[in-house]
Scaffold this motif. Sequence first.
Motif, PDB file in Angstrom:
ATOM      1  N   GLU A  52       0.771  -1.194  -0.261  1.00  0.00           N
ATOM      2  CA  GLU A  52       0.053   0.049  -0.031  1.00  0.00           C
ATOM      3  C   GLU A  52       0.779   1.163  -0.055  1.00  0.00           C
ATOM      4  O   GLU A  52       0.593   2.314  -0.828  1.00  0.00           O
ATOM      5  N   TRP A  53       1.884   1.359   0.806  1.00  0.00           N
ATOM      6  CA  TRP A  53       2.895   2.391   0.950  1.00  0.00           C
ATOM      7  C   TRP A  53       3.682   2.575  -0.449  1.00  0.00           C
ATOM      8  O   TRP A  53       3.748   3.684  -0.841  1.00  0.00           O
ATOM      9  N   GLU A  55       2.568   2.041  -3.174  1.00  0.00           N
ATOM     10  CA  GLU A  55       1.614   2.600  -4.234  1.00  0.00           C
ATOM     11  C   GLU A  55       1.504   4.068  -3.900  1.00  0.00           C
ATOM     12  O   GLU A  55       1.626   5.176  -4.729  1.00  0.00           O
ATOM     13  N   LYS A  56       0.820   4.278  -2.669  1.00  0.00           N
ATOM     14  CA  LYS A  56       0.647   5.502  -2.204  1.00  0.00           C
ATOM     15  C   LYS A  56       1.603   6.527  -2.366  1.00  0.00           C
ATOM     16  O   LYS A  56       1.324   7.756  -2.477  1.00  0.00           O
ATOM     17  N   TYR A  57       2.904   6.401  -1.776  1.00  0.00           N
ATOM     18  CA  TYR A  57       3.933   7.222  -1.669  1.00  0.00           C
ATOM     19  C   TYR A  57       4.989   7.176  -3.008  1.00  0.00           C
ATOM     20  O   TYR A  57       5.974   7.985  -2.923  1.00  0.00           O
ATOM     21  N   LYS A  58       4.603   6.536  -3.963  1.00  0.00           N
ATOM     22  CA  LYS A  58       5.690   6.790  -4.902  1.00  0.00           C
ATOM     23  C   LYS A  58       5.766   7.921  -5.637  1.00  0.00           C
ATOM     24  O   LYS A  58       6.869   8.474  -6.242  1.00  0.00           O
ATOM     25  N   HIS A  60       5.913  10.728  -4.174  1.00  0.00           N
ATOM     26  CA  HIS A  60       6.767  11.338  -3.163  1.00  0.00           C
ATOM     27  C   HIS A  60       8.200  10.699  -3.372  1.00  0.00           C
ATOM     28  O   HIS A  60       8.941  11.473  -2.573  1.00  0.00           O
ATOM     29  N   GLN A 137       4.503   5.119   9.662  1.00  0.00           N
ATOM     30  CA  GLN A 137       3.921   6.038   8.706  1.00  0.00           C
ATOM     31  C   GLN A 137       3.902   7.586   9.181  1.00  0.00           C
ATOM     32  O   GLN A 137       4.037   8.263   8.235  1.00  0.00           O
ATOM     33  N   HIS A 141       5.589  10.520   6.949  1.00  0.00           N
ATOM     34  CA  HIS A 141       4.864  11.474   6.438  1.00  0.00           C
ATOM     35  C   HIS A 141       5.681  12.782   6.603  1.00  0.00           C
ATOM     36  O   HIS A 141       5.536  13.695   5.822  1.00  0.00           O
ATOM     37  N   GLU A 150      -3.776  14.963   4.591  1.00  0.00           N
ATOM     38  CA  GLU A 150      -3.505  14.433   3.294  1.00  0.00           C
ATOM     39  C   GLU A 150      -3.495  13.022   3.406  1.00  0.00           C
ATOM     40  O   GLU A 150      -4.073  12.281   2.311  1.00  0.00           O
ATOM     41  N   ALA A 151      -3.022  12.503   4.230  1.00  0.00           N
ATOM     42  CA  ALA A 151      -2.816  10.934   4.265  1.00  0.00           C
ATOM     43  C   ALA A 151      -4.229  10.372   4.786  1.00  0.00           C
ATOM     44  O   ALA A 151      -4.855   9.548   4.375  1.00  0.00           O
TER      45      ALA A 151
END
Length: 151
Positions: A52-53, A55-58, A60, A137, A141, A150-151
């Motif tokens: 999940e991370w 995908e979510k933070y790529k 960033h 997490q 952030h 935002e998260a």
Amino acid sequence: MKLRDEMPEFVGVTEWVNGSVTKEELRGSPVLVHFWAISCHLCKESLPMLNEWREKYKDHGLKIVGVHMPRSEKDTEIGPVKETIAQYNLQHPIAIDNQHAVTDAFENQYVPAFYLFDQDLKLRHFQAGEKGLKLVQRRLHRILGIEETEA
């Protein structure tokens, strides 16, 4: 490792899965290094969160590197490790560390364990145990410059 220590090199890896990576290739990006073992139930529970991370933070710039740290002779069997990687759809580079070379370089003793480095590859956070994922997490952030809302 102590906070602000620089990330060690990934030396003595038995085998890489999903491509290899060097410390220099990671420089300039925040990096999460995750130690785990196939015999660790808590480790397996944390694997979906890593996906999940990823995908979510790529966007960033987050890079994730896994290190499989065997806890027993049975854990050194590469076939079951690769099956687990496929089963959990792990797509980030994973070092199989059967000789504990990477483990020793990081001075790691735990699975699961999470080492979070900033873009200069300085250690900014360490957490052991699955229950610490929320703390990881939160620190992630901060390093990525993401507001909690935002998260």
